[in-house]
Design an enzyme around this catalytic site. Structure first.
Site, PDB file in Angstrom:
ATOM      1  N   THR A  85       4.029   3.169   6.595  1.00 45.62           N
ATOM      2  CA  THR A  85       3.242   2.024   6.129  1.00 45.62           C
ATOM      3  C   THR A  85       2.607   2.280   4.755  1.00 45.62           C
ATOM      4  O   THR A  85       2.358   1.345   4.011  1.00 45.62           O
ATOM      5  CB  THR A  85       2.183   1.684   7.194  1.00 45.62           C
ATOM      6  OG1 THR A  85       2.789   1.729   8.471  1.00 45.62           O
ATOM      7  CG2 THR A  85       1.605   0.310   7.000  1.00 45.62           C
ATOM      8  N   LYS A 111      -3.616   3.639  11.209  1.00 49.43           N
ATOM      9  CA  LYS A 111      -2.736   3.802  10.034  1.00 49.43           C
ATOM     10  C   LYS A 111      -2.751   2.545   9.161  1.00 49.43           C
ATOM     11  O   LYS A 111      -2.524   2.608   7.954  1.00 49.43           O
ATOM     12  CB  LYS A 111      -1.329   4.199  10.471  1.00 49.43           C
ATOM     13  CG  LYS A 111      -0.554   3.164  11.289  1.00 49.43           C
ATOM     14  CD  LYS A 111       0.196   2.159  10.461  1.00 49.43           C
ATOM     15  CE  LYS A 111       0.739   1.010  11.311  1.00 49.43           C
ATOM     16  NZ  LYS A 111       1.374  -0.061  10.530  1.00 49.43           N
TER      17      LYS A 111
HETATM   18  O1  13P Z   1       3.391  -1.611  11.888  1.00 50.89           O
HETATM   19  C1  13P Z   1       4.259  -1.796  11.073  1.00 50.89           C
HETATM   20  C2  13P Z   1       5.308  -0.805  10.795  1.00 50.89           C
HETATM   21  O2  13P Z   1       5.347   0.198  11.772  1.00 50.89           O
HETATM   22  C3  13P Z   1       4.248  -3.035  10.268  1.00 50.89           C
HETATM   23  O3  13P Z   1       3.321  -2.876   9.282  1.00 50.89           O
HETATM   24  P1  13P Z   1       2.573  -4.120   8.629  1.00 50.89           P
HETATM   25  O4  13P Z   1       1.818  -4.810   9.733  1.00 50.89           O
HETATM   26  O5  13P Z   1       1.686  -3.497   7.598  1.00 50.89           O
HETATM   27  O6  13P Z   1       3.622  -4.995   8.015  1.00 50.89           O
END
Ligand code: 13P
Ligand code: NAI
Length: 314
Positions: free
Chosen positions: A236, A179
């Site tokens: 995300t 993701k």
């Molecule tokens: O995994 C995350 C939210 O579930 C955090 O996302 P980021 O690493 O893109 O900040």
């Protein structure tokens, strides 16, 4: 029972805060000059309760259950360096990425370094700041040992952090890793001004890529539709709290991005691009993100590359 958390980044610190409400917690990191202030600059505005043990001594930190809250690209090195002390424990990876060196996920890294450990993965939609503030969050705890899974689920759930369990470790960890790649693409689309309709297409076609790759690696498709896949993908790709999304925004807008920020999707896109031909799966969105992250593809050509592909059935 004490829980050890390895890595005092944003996520490890947030987990320490929430878990400390129900059990003793030790938080380990290499350097913690901020420790006397009880406020980690990686998670500003959150005061760490006094009963959390902050330590740079691994022997002090290690309990039977260890949460590995390190970035995916450093996890293998950490496990190799400390394997003797970690083996035999419950090792729960919180990393969301595929290791570029081995093209494997965190659970395989744990198995290679610590064969006698019980391996588990904690993943799903959750921003560190939300967890630390006690906002309601639901995550997936994946472990292929049924009784360990139940026991870890109980140990790591808190009133605001609800864990669901699954035995599909591969599916859960790949959902969390893949993701991030798609979130970069979604951010790039928004940063380039392509709009919300384009973002929705990227989320949907990106999800199809996640299912294709993960099932080729042995995951169950329904796991990808759960919290660790679709749930985290939606979070995300739609929130500027996400570093992967913000990195994509910067790519799309042609802006610089803060160096030193953990952006798991950039390395994972490259790992995915290396895996795809070996597995015979087509992953155009992920391939494009790899090209953008490596600087091989310019943003102004990205849209043409996607739109000029042969027309096909959905
Ligand atoms: O995994 C995350 C939210 O579930 C955090 O996302 P980021 O690493 O893109 O900040
Ligand atoms: N921040 C979040 O909201 C969430 C993060 N995650 C995942 O958790 C993992 C860690 O992310 P964050 O805590 O956000 O990152 P971060 O960037 O806030 O912190 C990373 C930490 O790792 C440490 N570190 C780096 N290399 C190291 C090494 N070789 N040995 C020991 N420590 C080292 C750094 O000092 C830093 O404290 C990532 O895989 C991320 O995807 C998962 C869910 C939410």
């Amino acid at each position: 029972m004490t829980v050890s958390i390895i890595g005092a980044g944003a996520f490890g610190t947030a987990l320490a805060v929430t878990l400390s409400a129900k059990a003793p917690v030790s938080l380990w990191a290499r350097g913690m000059d901020w420790a006397p202030t009880r406020e980690n600059p990686r998670l500003p505005g959150v005061r760490l309760p006094d009963d959390i043990t902050l330590t740079g001594d691994l022997d002090v930190a290690l309990a039977e259950t260890v949460l590995l809250a390190l970035p995916a690209q450093v996890l293998g090195g950490f496990l190799a360096e400390h394997a003797a002390r970690l083996d035999g424990r419950n090792l729960v990876s919180c990393a969301k990425g595929i290791d570029l060196g081995t093209l494997t996920g965190p659970s395989a890294l744990i198995a290679a370094a610590c064969p006698a450990a019980t391996r588990a993965v904690l993943t799903g939609p959750s921003f560190a700041a939300d967890i630390a503030r006690g906002l309601p969050t639901a995550l997936t705890l994946a472990c292929d040992d049924a009784s360990a899974a139940e026991s870890l689920q109980r140990q790591l759930s808190t009133p605001s952090l609800r864990l669901y369990r699954t035995s599909d470790v591969t599916g859960a960890e790949l959902g969390g890793a893949l993701k991030n790649v798609i979130a970069i693409a979604a951010g790039a689309a928004i940063g380039a001004g392509y709009g919300d309709s384009a973002r929705a297409s990227i989320i949907t076609r990106g999800f199809a890529e996640m299912v294709r790759l993960a099932t080729a690696l042995g995951a169950r498709p329904e796991t990808l539709s759960g919290l660790s896949g679709l749930g985290d993908l939606v979070l995300t790709c739609t929130s500027e709290q996400s570093r992967n999304f913000r990195y994509g925004l910067a790519l799309g807008a042609g802006r610089d991005f803060a160096p030193g920020t953990t952006v798991e999707g950039a390395a994972t896109a490259r790992a995915v691009a290396a895996l795809a031909p070996r597995l015979g799966v087509e992953l155009p969105v992920s391939g494009l993100v790899a090209g953008l992250a490596e600087g091989r593809v310019a943003m102004e050509h990205a849209l043409d590359i996607l739109l000029n592909r042969p027309l096909k059935e959905e």
